[in-house]
Motif scaffolding. Structure first.
Motif, PDB file in Angstrom:
ATOM      1  N   GLY A  61      -1.675  21.951   0.627  1.00 35.63           N
ATOM      2  CA  GLY A  61      -0.819  20.830   0.247  1.00 35.63           C
ATOM      3  C   GLY A  61      -0.151  20.196   1.449  1.00 35.63           C
ATOM      4  N   MET A  62       0.278  21.012   2.413  1.00 32.47           N
ATOM      5  CA  MET A  62       0.929  20.479   3.606  1.00 32.47           C
ATOM      6  C   MET A  62      -0.044  19.640   4.428  1.00 32.47           C
ATOM      7  SD  MET A  62       3.167  23.794   4.772  1.00 32.47           S
ATOM      8  CE  MET A  62       3.669  23.050   6.312  1.00 32.47           C
ATOM      9  N   LEU A  63      -1.291  20.102   4.554  1.00 31.63           N
ATOM     10  CA  LEU A  63      -2.283  19.352   5.323  1.00 31.63           C
ATOM     11  C   LEU A  63      -2.582  18.017   4.657  1.00 31.63           C
ATOM     12  CD1 LEU A  63      -4.792  22.172   6.350  1.00 31.63           C
ATOM     13  CD2 LEU A  63      -3.214  20.927   7.832  1.00 31.63           C
ATOM     14  N   LYS A  64      -2.674  18.019   3.318  1.00 35.62           N
ATOM     15  CA  LYS A  64      -2.969  16.774   2.611  1.00 35.62           C
ATOM     16  C   LYS A  64      -1.828  15.774   2.782  1.00 35.62           C
ATOM     17  CE  LYS A  64      -6.000  18.966  -0.791  1.00 35.62           C
ATOM     18  NZ  LYS A  64      -6.140  19.459  -2.166  1.00 35.62           N
ATOM     19  N   ARG A  65      -0.593  16.246   2.751  1.00 40.36           N
ATOM     20  CA  ARG A  65       0.550  15.348   2.956  1.00 40.36           C
ATOM     21  C   ARG A  65       0.536  14.793   4.373  1.00 40.36           C
ATOM     22  NH1 ARG A  65       6.416  16.602   2.030  1.00 40.36           N
ATOM     23  NH2 ARG A  65       6.564  14.354   2.125  1.00 40.36           N
ATOM     24  N   ALA A  66       0.183  15.645   5.343  1.00 42.00           N
ATOM     25  CA  ALA A  66       0.174  15.208   6.737  1.00 42.00           C
ATOM     26  C   ALA A  66      -0.865  14.119   6.957  1.00 42.00           C
ATOM     27  CB  ALA A  66      -0.107  16.401   7.652  1.00 42.00           C
ATOM     28  N   VAL A  67      -1.994  14.225   6.268  1.00 47.45           N
ATOM     29  CA  VAL A  67      -3.076  13.265   6.445  1.00 47.45           C
ATOM     30  C   VAL A  67      -2.761  11.947   5.751  1.00 47.45           C
ATOM     31  CG1 VAL A  67      -5.486  12.760   5.844  1.00 47.45           C
ATOM     32  CG2 VAL A  67      -4.869  14.989   6.788  1.00 47.45           C
ATOM     33  N   THR A  68      -2.186  12.013   4.545  1.00 43.82           N
ATOM     34  CA  THR A  68      -2.070  10.822   3.703  1.00 43.82           C
ATOM     35  C   THR A  68      -0.672  10.236   3.617  1.00 43.82           C
ATOM     36  OG1 THR A  68      -1.549  12.104   1.723  1.00 43.82           O
ATOM     37  CG2 THR A  68      -3.868  11.747   2.214  1.00 43.82           C
ATOM     38  N   GLY A  69       0.360  11.040   3.885  1.00 41.82           N
ATOM     39  CA  GLY A  69       1.723  10.582   3.648  1.00 41.82           C
ATOM     40  C   GLY A  69       2.113  10.681   2.188  1.00 41.82           C
ATOM     41  N   GLU A  70       1.158  11.061   1.323  1.00 38.21           N
ATOM     42  CA  GLU A  70       1.434  11.233  -0.093  1.00 38.21           C
ATOM     43  C   GLU A  70       1.729  12.711  -0.351  1.00 38.21           C
ATOM     44  OE1 GLU A  70       1.789   8.956  -2.330  1.00 38.21           O
ATOM     45  OE2 GLU A  70       1.252   7.318  -1.010  1.00 38.21           O
ATOM     46  N   ASN A 106       0.997   9.964  -9.276  1.00 42.58           N
ATOM     47  CA  ASN A 106       1.300   9.755  -7.869  1.00 42.58           C
ATOM     48  C   ASN A 106       2.578  10.521  -7.528  1.00 42.58           C
ATOM     49  OD1 ASN A 106       2.170   8.499  -5.317  1.00 42.58           O
ATOM     50  ND2 ASN A 106       0.548   7.040  -5.763  1.00 42.58           N
ATOM     51  N   GLY A 107       2.572  11.255  -6.415  1.00 44.85           N
ATOM     52  CA  GLY A 107       3.722  12.079  -6.060  1.00 44.85           C
ATOM     53  C   GLY A 107       5.020  11.306  -5.969  1.00 44.85           C
ATOM     54  N   ARG A 108       4.953  10.024  -5.580  1.00 49.62           N
ATOM     55  CA  ARG A 108       6.170   9.231  -5.438  1.00 49.62           C
ATOM     56  C   ARG A 108       6.825   8.927  -6.782  1.00 49.62           C
ATOM     57  NH1 ARG A 108       2.130   4.967  -3.835  1.00 49.62           N
ATOM     58  NH2 ARG A 108       1.765   3.733  -5.717  1.00 49.62           N
ATOM     59  N   PHE A 135      -4.725  11.176  -2.522  1.00 47.96           N
ATOM     60  CA  PHE A 135      -4.310  12.443  -3.109  1.00 47.96           C
ATOM     61  C   PHE A 135      -3.231  12.188  -4.159  1.00 47.96           C
ATOM     62  CE2 PHE A 135      -5.766  13.790   1.121  1.00 47.96           C
ATOM     63  CZ  PHE A 135      -6.649  14.799   0.769  1.00 47.96           C
ATOM     64  N   ASN A 136      -3.361  12.843  -5.311  1.00 49.24           N
ATOM     65  CA  ASN A 136      -2.362  12.775  -6.364  1.00 49.24           C
ATOM     66  C   ASN A 136      -2.069  14.175  -6.881  1.00 49.24           C
ATOM     67  OD1 ASN A 136      -2.075  10.010  -6.259  1.00 49.24           O
ATOM     68  ND2 ASN A 136      -2.540   9.655  -8.400  1.00 49.24           N
ATOM     69  N   SER A 137      -1.016  14.302  -7.676  1.00 46.33           N
ATOM     70  CA  SER A 137      -0.653  15.588  -8.272  1.00 46.33           C
ATOM     71  C   SER A 137      -1.167  15.645  -9.702  1.00 46.33           C
ATOM     72  CB  SER A 137       0.873  15.774  -8.258  1.00 46.33           C
ATOM     73  OG  SER A 137       1.357  15.751  -6.933  1.00 46.33           O
ATOM     74  N   VAL A 138      -1.916  16.696 -10.030  1.00 48.84           N
ATOM     75  CA  VAL A 138      -2.473  16.870 -11.367  1.00 48.84           C
ATOM     76  C   VAL A 138      -1.652  17.931 -12.109  1.00 48.84           C
ATOM     77  CG1 VAL A 138      -4.502  17.467 -12.723  1.00 48.84           C
ATOM     78  CG2 VAL A 138      -4.768  16.247 -10.552  1.00 48.84           C
ATOM     79  N   ALA A 170       0.260   0.170  -6.971  1.00 51.19           N
ATOM     80  CA  ALA A 170       1.015  -0.037  -8.208  1.00 51.19           C
ATOM     81  C   ALA A 170       0.805   1.068  -9.231  1.00 51.19           C
ATOM     82  CB  ALA A 170       0.643  -1.387  -8.831  1.00 51.19           C
ATOM     83  N   VAL A 171      -0.242   1.869  -9.076  1.00 49.21           N
ATOM     84  CA  VAL A 171      -0.559   2.861 -10.099  1.00 49.21           C
ATOM     85  C   VAL A 171       0.449   4.014 -10.077  1.00 49.21           C
ATOM     86  CG1 VAL A 171      -2.174   4.171  -8.638  1.00 49.21           C
ATOM     87  CG2 VAL A 171      -2.434   4.197 -11.128  1.00 49.21           C
ATOM     88  N   VAL A 172       0.869   4.422 -11.273  1.00 44.02           N
ATOM     89  CA  VAL A 172       1.784   5.559 -11.442  1.00 44.02           C
ATOM     90  C   VAL A 172       1.016   6.825 -11.778  1.00 44.02           C
ATOM     91  CG1 VAL A 172       3.685   6.480 -12.857  1.00 44.02           C
ATOM     92  CG2 VAL A 172       3.696   4.070 -12.147  1.00 44.02           C
ATOM     93  N   GLY A 173       0.075   6.726 -12.726  1.00 43.24           N
ATOM     94  CA  GLY A 173      -0.702   7.891 -13.121  1.00 43.24           C
ATOM     95  C   GLY A 173      -1.750   7.510 -14.142  1.00 43.24           C
ATOM     96  N   TRP A 174      -2.601   8.502 -14.482  1.00 39.83           N
ATOM     97  CA  TRP A 174      -3.651   8.250 -15.467  1.00 39.83           C
ATOM     98  C   TRP A 174      -4.149   9.559 -16.048  1.00 39.83           C
ATOM     99  CZ3 TRP A 174      -4.362   7.397 -10.187  1.00 39.83           C
ATOM    100  CH2 TRP A 174      -5.307   8.217  -9.537  1.00 39.83           C
ATOM    101  N   SER A 175      -4.895   9.463 -17.152  1.00 37.32           N
ATOM    102  CA  SER A 175      -5.521  10.638 -17.760  1.00 37.32           C
ATOM    103  C   SER A 175      -6.453  11.272 -16.735  1.00 37.32           C
ATOM    104  CB  SER A 175      -6.313  10.239 -19.008  1.00 37.32           C
ATOM    105  OG  SER A 175      -5.525   9.497 -19.909  1.00 37.32           O
ATOM    106  N   ALA A 176      -6.247  12.561 -16.460  1.00 35.95           N
ATOM    107  CA  ALA A 176      -6.933  13.190 -15.333  1.00 35.95           C
ATOM    108  C   ALA A 176      -8.437  13.304 -15.527  1.00 35.95           C
ATOM    109  CB  ALA A 176      -6.331  14.557 -15.060  1.00 35.95           C
TER     110      ALA A 176
END
Length: 223
Positions: A61-70, A106-108, A135-138, A170-176
């Motif tokens: 998770g830390m590596l993904k945040r470092a790469v994407t900022g998400e 989306n994590g935000r 990257f998103n949180s499921v 603009a996207v918040v989330g969706w059916s995974a």
């Protein structure tokens, strides 16, 4: 002392049952009896015996945040008491996730959630390196999740006959379980002329829904 400020809808009521409830359109109240999780820095008030600790995302998770900022910077809230959560006066919504459900967010846009829910930062398949949708949180399991949205969200059904394209900002989330891919809606000629500002979107196919907010990303404040 008298004021409309002290109207009943503004007053914090005594706790009745453990868990998450809507305090008002802009905040969530959580009666903690054990443990729950929240976005780091989102606690605006609490009472009782509570401790707040940063929760590790693990190396992946830390590596993904470092790469994407998400990602999803989370703190654990433990103990017995009541806590209130909000983020920049954004609108708050509670989602009941049931067994068998899977929601990509989306994590935000995550505010707080029950410890019974599981979450994992995953790659958005087919999204390549475009925009903020890599990257998103499921979320899976059974419990409540509070999400935030700048403005009133739009929930758009997705069907096999009618896929939906959304701006990744603009996207918040969706059916995974929806299939994701990139959609290019701008011609080469338009790009040469300076572009329309809407070159690439995330396309969602299948059966489900997508949540979008009525704005794109707000520029980050200087730290």
């Amino acid at each position: 002392m008298k004021s409309d400020l002290f109207a009943s809808e503004n007053m914090a009521q005594p706790a009745t049952v453990p868990g998450m409830t809507q305090q008002n359109a802009k905040s969530i109240k959580y009666v903690v009896s054990g443990e729950m999780y929240a976005r780091q820095g989102s606690m605006i008030a609490f009472r009782g015996d509570l401790q707040f600790e940063r929760k590790s995302q693990g190396i992946g998770g830390m590596l993904k945040r470092a790469v994407t900022g998400e990602g999803l910077p989370v703190m654990a809230v433990r103990g017995q008491g009541e806590a209130w959560f909000a983020h920049e006066a954004a609108n708050c919504f509670i989602i009941d996730i049931e067994q068998g459900d899977a929601l990509t967010v989306n994590g935000r846009n995550v505010l707080c959630f029950d410890a019974a829910l599981s979450y994992e930062i995953k790659t958005v398949k087919g999204a390549g390196a475009a925009g903020g949708g890599l990257f998103n949180s499921v979320f899976t399991g059974q419990g409540k999740l509070a999400v935030i949205c700048e403005g009133n969200p739009i929930v758009i059904p997705v069907t096999p006959q009618q896929p939906v394209c959304v701006d990744t900002d603009a996207v918040v989330g969706w059916s995974a379980h929806l299939d994701t891919s990139l959609n290019r809606s701008q011609s080469i000629g338009s790009m040469v002329r300076g572009g329309s500002g809407e070159a690439v979107q995330l396309m969602l196919k299948g059966e489900g829904f997508v949540i979008v907010r009525p704005s794109e990303l707000v520029p980050q404040k200087a730290s």
